[in-house]
Motif scaffolding. Structure first.
Motif, PDB file in Angstrom:
ATOM      1  N   GLU A  95     -78.356  26.343  27.297  1.00 12.20           N
ATOM      2  CA  GLU A  95     -79.376  25.544  27.574  1.00 12.20           C
ATOM      3  C   GLU A  95     -80.159  25.112  26.327  1.00 12.20           C
ATOM      4  N   HIS A  96     -80.178  25.964  25.312  1.00 17.88           N
ATOM      5  CA  HIS A  96     -80.690  25.638  23.807  1.00 17.88           C
ATOM      6  C   HIS A  96     -79.481  24.653  23.318  1.00 17.88           C
ATOM      7  N   ASP A  97     -78.444  25.106  23.356  1.00 16.57           N
ATOM      8  CA  ASP A  97     -77.293  24.216  22.814  1.00 16.57           C
ATOM      9  C   ASP A  97     -77.318  22.685  23.305  1.00 16.57           C
ATOM     10  N   GLU A  98     -77.488  22.626  24.517  1.00 13.05           N
ATOM     11  CA  GLU A  98     -77.575  21.367  25.336  1.00 13.05           C
ATOM     12  C   GLU A  98     -78.573  20.673  24.605  1.00 13.05           C
ATOM     13  N   THR A  99     -79.668  21.220  24.737  1.00  9.54           N
ATOM     14  CA  THR A  99     -81.023  20.637  24.241  1.00  9.54           C
ATOM     15  C   THR A  99     -80.849  20.126  22.676  1.00  9.54           C
ATOM     16  N   LEU A 100     -80.375  20.780  21.764  1.00  8.18           N
ATOM     17  CA  LEU A 100     -79.984  20.331  20.267  1.00  8.18           C
ATOM     18  C   LEU A 100     -78.855  19.316  20.362  1.00  8.18           C
ATOM     19  N   LYS A 152     -78.411  17.136  22.556  1.00  7.67           N
ATOM     20  CA  LYS A 152     -78.804  15.744  23.015  1.00  7.67           C
ATOM     21  C   LYS A 152     -79.633  14.930  22.208  1.00  7.67           C
ATOM     22  N   GLU A 153     -80.457  15.696  21.256  1.00 16.60           N
ATOM     23  CA  GLU A 153     -81.287  15.180  20.489  1.00 16.60           C
ATOM     24  C   GLU A 153     -80.715  14.933  19.072  1.00 16.60           C
ATOM     25  N   SER A 154     -81.588  14.214  18.010  1.00 14.58           N
ATOM     26  CA  SER A 154     -81.012  13.665  16.814  1.00 14.58           C
ATOM     27  C   SER A 154     -82.299  14.012  15.845  1.00 14.58           C
ATOM     28  N   LEU A 155     -81.875  13.797  14.462  1.00 10.09           N
ATOM     29  CA  LEU A 155     -82.945  14.145  13.678  1.00 10.09           C
ATOM     30  C   LEU A 155     -84.062  13.461  13.695  1.00 10.09           C
ATOM     31  N   GLU A 156     -84.055  12.090  14.504  1.00  9.27           N
ATOM     32  CA  GLU A 156     -85.206  11.310  14.648  1.00  9.27           C
ATOM     33  C   GLU A 156     -85.889  11.702  15.840  1.00  9.27           C
ATOM     34  N   THR A 157     -85.229  12.183  16.831  1.00  7.65           N
ATOM     35  CA  THR A 157     -85.776  12.600  18.187  1.00  7.65           C
ATOM     36  C   THR A 157     -86.239  14.015  18.533  1.00  7.65           C
ATOM     37  N   LEU A 158     -85.539  14.886  17.825  1.00  7.63           N
ATOM     38  CA  LEU A 158     -86.222  16.246  18.040  1.00  7.63           C
ATOM     39  C   LEU A 158     -87.590  16.344  17.753  1.00  7.63           C
ATOM     40  N   GLY A 159     -88.423  16.671  18.692  1.00  4.49           N
ATOM     41  CA  GLY A 159     -89.780  16.916  18.702  1.00  4.49           C
ATOM     42  C   GLY A 159     -90.223  18.184  18.832  1.00  4.49           C
ATOM     43  N   TYR A 160     -91.508  18.384  19.002  1.00  2.00           N
ATOM     44  CA  TYR A 160     -92.505  19.468  19.170  1.00  2.00           C
ATOM     45  C   TYR A 160     -92.043  20.071  20.641  1.00  2.00           C
ATOM     46  N   ASP A 161     -91.898  19.165  21.518  1.00  3.77           N
ATOM     47  CA  ASP A 161     -91.515  19.675  22.977  1.00  3.77           C
ATOM     48  C   ASP A 161     -90.122  20.432  23.124  1.00  3.77           C
ATOM     49  N   HIS A 162     -89.275  20.014  22.222  1.00  6.70           N
ATOM     50  CA  HIS A 162     -88.096  20.657  21.959  1.00  6.70           C
ATOM     51  C   HIS A 162     -88.053  22.231  21.336  1.00  6.70           C
ATOM     52  N   VAL A 163     -89.091  22.555  20.484  1.00  6.87           N
ATOM     53  CA  VAL A 163     -89.115  23.565  19.579  1.00  6.87           C
ATOM     54  C   VAL A 163     -90.227  24.225  19.937  1.00  6.87           C
ATOM     55  N   ARG A 164     -90.935  24.411  21.070  1.00  6.52           N
ATOM     56  CA  ARG A 164     -92.136  24.860  21.182  1.00  6.52           C
ATOM     57  C   ARG A 164     -92.051  26.460  21.366  1.00  6.52           C
ATOM     58  N   PRO A 165     -93.160  27.259  21.003  1.00 11.39           N
ATOM     59  CA  PRO A 165     -93.188  28.686  20.647  1.00 11.39           C
ATOM     60  C   PRO A 165     -92.688  29.227  22.107  1.00 11.39           C
ATOM     61  N   GLY A 166     -91.850  30.208  22.082  1.00  9.60           N
ATOM     62  CA  GLY A 166     -91.687  31.062  23.216  1.00  9.60           C
ATOM     63  C   GLY A 166     -90.370  30.261  23.803  1.00  9.60           C
ATOM     64  N   ILE A 177     -79.995  28.991  16.679  1.00  6.27           N
ATOM     65  CA  ILE A 177     -79.111  27.736  16.132  1.00  6.27           C
ATOM     66  C   ILE A 177     -78.306  28.606  14.943  1.00  6.27           C
ATOM     67  N   SER A 178     -77.128  28.138  14.971  1.00  5.03           N
ATOM     68  CA  SER A 178     -75.997  28.675  13.915  1.00  5.03           C
ATOM     69  C   SER A 178     -76.895  28.184  12.515  1.00  5.03           C
ATOM     70  N   PRO A 179     -76.338  28.929  11.309  1.00  2.30           N
ATOM     71  CA  PRO A 179     -76.710  28.342   9.933  1.00  2.30           C
ATOM     72  C   PRO A 179     -76.601  26.700   9.724  1.00  2.30           C
ATOM     73  N   GLU A 180     -75.246  26.315  10.248  1.00  2.00           N
ATOM     74  CA  GLU A 180     -74.848  25.044  10.017  1.00  2.00           C
ATOM     75  C   GLU A 180     -75.883  24.005  11.004  1.00  2.00           C
ATOM     76  N   GLY A 181     -76.163  24.428  11.962  1.00  4.75           N
ATOM     77  CA  GLY A 181     -76.949  23.457  12.873  1.00  4.75           C
ATOM     78  C   GLY A 181     -78.483  23.714  12.188  1.00  4.75           C
ATOM     79  N   PHE A 182     -78.901  24.705  11.513  1.00  3.89           N
ATOM     80  CA  PHE A 182     -80.323  24.710  10.859  1.00  3.89           C
ATOM     81  C   PHE A 182     -80.093  23.770   9.790  1.00  3.89           C
ATOM     82  N   GLN A 183     -78.902  23.811   9.044  1.00  5.22           N
ATOM     83  CA  GLN A 183     -78.897  22.787   7.782  1.00  5.22           C
ATOM     84  C   GLN A 183     -78.815  21.532   8.417  1.00  5.22           C
ATOM     85  N   PHE A 184     -78.205  21.194   9.367  1.00  5.35           N
ATOM     86  CA  PHE A 184     -78.190  19.722   9.728  1.00  5.35           C
ATOM     87  C   PHE A 184     -79.692  19.280  10.357  1.00  5.35           C
ATOM     88  N   TYR A 185     -80.450  20.223  11.128  1.00  4.54           N
ATOM     89  CA  TYR A 185     -81.793  19.807  11.569  1.00  4.54           C
ATOM     90  C   TYR A 185     -82.811  19.957  10.563  1.00  4.54           C
TER      91      TYR A 185
END
Length: 152
Positions: free
Chosen positions: A33-38, A40-54, A61-69
């Protein structure tokens, strides 16, 4: 200054390729599910609702994904308000596993320097809010990790 830091992040991280998958998506339903969220989104569209605490896919995320985002994560930390405070989460993700964490090792020297500039900017502009959220010690530890002089 905020727009400059966001633009600088886009430039410094712009050569980071977008991974096909961002998590170990075959591990479990949550990773999928987390992979699907990431995906679907882009650098411009990733928002707080996608990365909320909990329910934060960046924990998986992989190190490569962290670097990308990272430019999107920098934007969230810089843009935050009291309702969308992201500095603590960002610092948590940067501090992960201490001095030799995979995210640190994934970033090139220019990207590491950018992380340190971003963290110093957050101290200079939002220290009271960071301290109120009890994140100042973690932020200083993250700076110590990311400006480590012993790594070539």
């Amino acid at each position: 200054a905020i727009m400059n830091l966001i633009q600088e992040a886009i430039e410094v991280f712009g050569s980071s390729p977008r991974p096909e998958h961002f998590t170990d998506h075959t591990h479990c339903c949550e990773c999928a599910e987390h992979d699907e969220t990431l995906r679907k989104e882009s650098l411009e569209t990733l928002g707080y609702d996608h990365v909320r605490p909990g329910w934060d896919p960046i924990c998986f995320i992989s190190p490569e994904g962290f670097q990308f985002y990272f430019p999107a994560l920098a934007r969230l930390a810089l843009d935050g308000t009291r309702d969308t405070y992201f500095v603590g989460q960002l610092v948590f993700h940067l501090e992960l596993d201490g001095k030799r964490n995979a995210r640190y090792l994934q970033f090139n020297p220019e990207q590491r320097k950018y992380v340190v500039r971003l963290l110093h900017h957050l101290i200079e502009t939002r220290y009271d809010e960071i301290d109120e959220n009890l994140d100042s010690d973690a932020l200083f530890r993250a700076i110590e990790i990311w400006e480590d002089k012993n790594v070539a």
